[in-house]
Write an enzyme that holds these catalytic residues in place. Structure first.
Site, mmCIF file in Angstrom:
data_model
loop_
_atom_site.group_PDB
_atom_site.id
_atom_site.type_symbol
_atom_site.label_atom_id
_atom_site.label_comp_id
_atom_site.label_asym_id
_atom_site.label_seq_id
_atom_site.Cartn_x
_atom_site.Cartn_y
_atom_site.Cartn_z
ATOM 1 N N GLU A 95 0.768 -1.353 -0.032
ATOM 2 C CA GLU A 95 -0.003 0.128 -0.189
ATOM 3 C C GLU A 95 0.860 1.721 -0.246
ATOM 4 O O GLU A 95 0.626 2.329 0.319
ATOM 5 C CB GLU A 95 -1.059 0.074 1.118
ATOM 6 C CG GLU A 95 -2.131 -1.171 0.798
ATOM 7 C CD GLU A 95 -3.229 -0.769 1.928
ATOM 8 O OE1 GLU A 95 -3.026 -0.064 3.039
ATOM 9 O OE2 GLU A 95 -3.802 -1.791 1.734
ATOM 10 N N GLU B 2 -4.912 -9.053 -0.043
ATOM 11 C CA GLU B 2 -5.519 -8.845 1.894
ATOM 12 C C GLU B 2 -7.046 -8.715 1.721
ATOM 13 O O GLU B 2 -7.515 -7.853 0.677
ATOM 14 C CB GLU B 2 -4.821 -8.060 2.680
ATOM 15 C CG GLU B 2 -3.139 -7.764 2.862
ATOM 16 C CD GLU B 2 -3.272 -6.819 3.326
ATOM 17 O OE1 GLU B 2 -4.122 -6.145 4.378
ATOM 18 O OE2 GLU B 2 -1.992 -6.433 3.912
#
Length: 501
Positions: free
Chosen positions: A120, A267
């Site tokens: 991220e 995820e």
């Protein structure tokens, strides 16, 4: 009415991905390490094998963990931690050294199949964004030099928040601020045959929607047709948030003219415990989400935009991470606690053999009738001592105290150990005094561990119950004449057990 040109574009966007993406989906798990009592790598791998987990994602390239995974065949995604990204993205030599140190020393014994360069990055460390693609390219170049580029894919995990205007999915686009990064990144993924890594959290979408998103829609629960979300441009029906987010990413890529880059969800999950202001963070909702997610991924239905195209997914996460900062919910995303006990029992009937804490095919481990009493007592002592079985249910006054016999108490302890070890081969033997049965041995108020859905697994300690073919370091179990179970630790001389891996 939409113009013909717009409809033509939509039709083009609905064309299937290339055959490279048309393969069986898998479900893996992320392994975080923010636990006050983190199991050692051997214990982690024992849990993975007992639960038949064949894909894992690490947040680093821990050498002890990679060594423990050697020879297992488990497919491993390793990560370049964010704090190392700037150095790697600015130096080909640093990237080559990272690959030599963290990859070349472990392959082929450890089955490393992907590298996530950072996590991220665009939303957590935007100052590193200018070197992100360079970092991927340098890592890939090092793999080419080692002739590993065809086996190990290189990508980087993104938050789904980089996608704007995500519903309807056909209108989604990446935050244009990141076009200077996303366009060369997608070119890299396309040219190397890699995939877009995306973190998809319907839990956060639901929480941030302020009731605009129905809970059932977030949890994959069945919806009546009139409650399904419909993309007005494509007329595709969406029955869950997960598919809508994945398709939004596909459409966002297609508007940058990339239509052949598959997606792997790195995820996804749902927390099982939260604060009082998190009423929808419950064991039941976490169980529902992850059970439905696993079944949804493994049935290979794909998404409405790309039916039949695998959307392989890593569940967040293997363990509850009690050392994480923040809200209670941030510490409780795990499928297991630090001892390897399931936080909840997944409902996976008919979805294959992964994650053996399902309640199907129930068997029990009990004491054999007519065996030597001293051997039976010694095995009972081992189970309640080094075997780390919770024998408190057999103390005087507890539900399983009666009948106060070695056979009855040993059966309870054997079954507790057998299910703690997920019914693994060799865990119901105890030097020949135990046997497997399909008859539930529970009686009255005494409920055996295997009958209440609390199938456990590996706990912190590598001892397995001594089996008939174990090599002994002594002549027998130590003998304790008393039938009663002491609440104090029982110290015994252990047989050298063969660890089942």
């Amino acid at each position: 009415m939409a113009s013909w040109s717009f409809m033509a574009v939509i039709f083009f966007h609905l064309l299937p991905l290339p055959a490279m993406a048309l393969q069986d989906a898998f479900v893996g798990v992320n392994i975080g390490t923010a636990l006050t009592d983190m199991p050692n790598p051997t214990q982690v791998v024992t849990l993975l094998k007992a639960q038949q987990i064949r894909h894992v994602r690490l947040y680093d390239a821990d050498p002890a963990m990679l060594t423990a995974l050697a020879g297992t065949g488990i497919r491993v995604t390793v990560s370049v931690p964010n704090q190392q990204l700037l150095a790697i993205g600015q130096s080909n030599a640093t990237a080559a050294n990272w690959v030599a140190r963290n990859i070349l020393t472990h392959v082929p014994a450890t089955n490393i199949t992907a590298i996530s360069v950072g996590s991220e990055v665009l939303t957590t460390i935007p100052n590193a964004a200018p070197v992100l693609v360079s970092a991927l390219q340098y890592i890939h170049a090092a793999l080419i030099a080692a002739r590993l580029d065809s086996h190990i894919k290189v990508s980087t995990a993104h938050s789904s928040s980089i996608i704007l205007d995500s519903f309807p999915p056909s209108q989604a686009f990446f935050n244009r601020t990141w076009d200077p990064v996303m366009i060369p990144l997608l070119k890299f993924l396309q040219s190397t045959g890699s995939y877009l890594m995306l973190n998809v959290y319907p839990y956060y979408d639901y929480m941030q929607s302020h009731d605009a998103i129905p809970l059932d829609y977030a949890l994959f629960r069945p919806l009546p047709p009139n409650k399904e979300a419909v993309d007005s441009n494509t007329l595709l029906h969406y029955t869950n948030v997960f598919d809508a987010v994945v398709d939004a990413a596909y459409f966002a890529m297609s508007y940058l003219n990339f239509t052949n880059v598959p997606i792997v969800v790195t995820e996804s999950g749902w927390p099982s415990k939260g604060d009082s202001n998190d009423p929808d963070v419950t064991l039941d909702n976490a169980n529902t989400y992850n059970s439905n997610l696993i079944k949804h991924v493994l049935n290979n239905t794909g998404t409405p935009k790309h039916p039949g195209v695998a959307v392989s997914t890593f569940i967040y996460e293997l363990y509850n991470e009690d050392s994480r900062t923040g809200a209670v919910s941030e510490k409780n995303w795990g499928l297991f606690d630090a001892t390897g006990r399931p936080i909840y029992v997944l409902h996976l009937t008919g979805s294959g053999t992964m994650l053996a804490n399902d309640t199907t095919n129930q068997t029990y481990c009990v004491a054999k009738e007519g065996v030597d009493r001293k051997m039976l007592q010694a095995a009972l002592d081992w189970a309640c001592g080094p075997g780390k079985v919770d024998c408190s249910g057999m103390v005087q006054g507890a539900g399983c105290y009666e009948p106060d016999t070695v056979v009855a108490h040993a059966s309870y302890a054997f079954d507790a150990y057998y299910h703690k070890m997920v019914m693994a081969e060799g865990t119901c033997d105890f030097k020949g005094v135990a046997t497997i049965t399909t008859t539930d041995p529970s009686h009255g108020s005494c409920i055996f561990p295997g009958s209440n859905g609390s199938n456990g697994t590996f706990i912190n300690g590598t001892s397995l119950a001594p089996s008939s073919d174990s090599t002994s370091s002594g002549s027998s179990f130590p003998f304790h004449a008393s039938n009663s179970i002491s609440c104090m630790p029982i110290f015994v001389v252990l047989f050298l057990s063969v660890v089942y891996l």
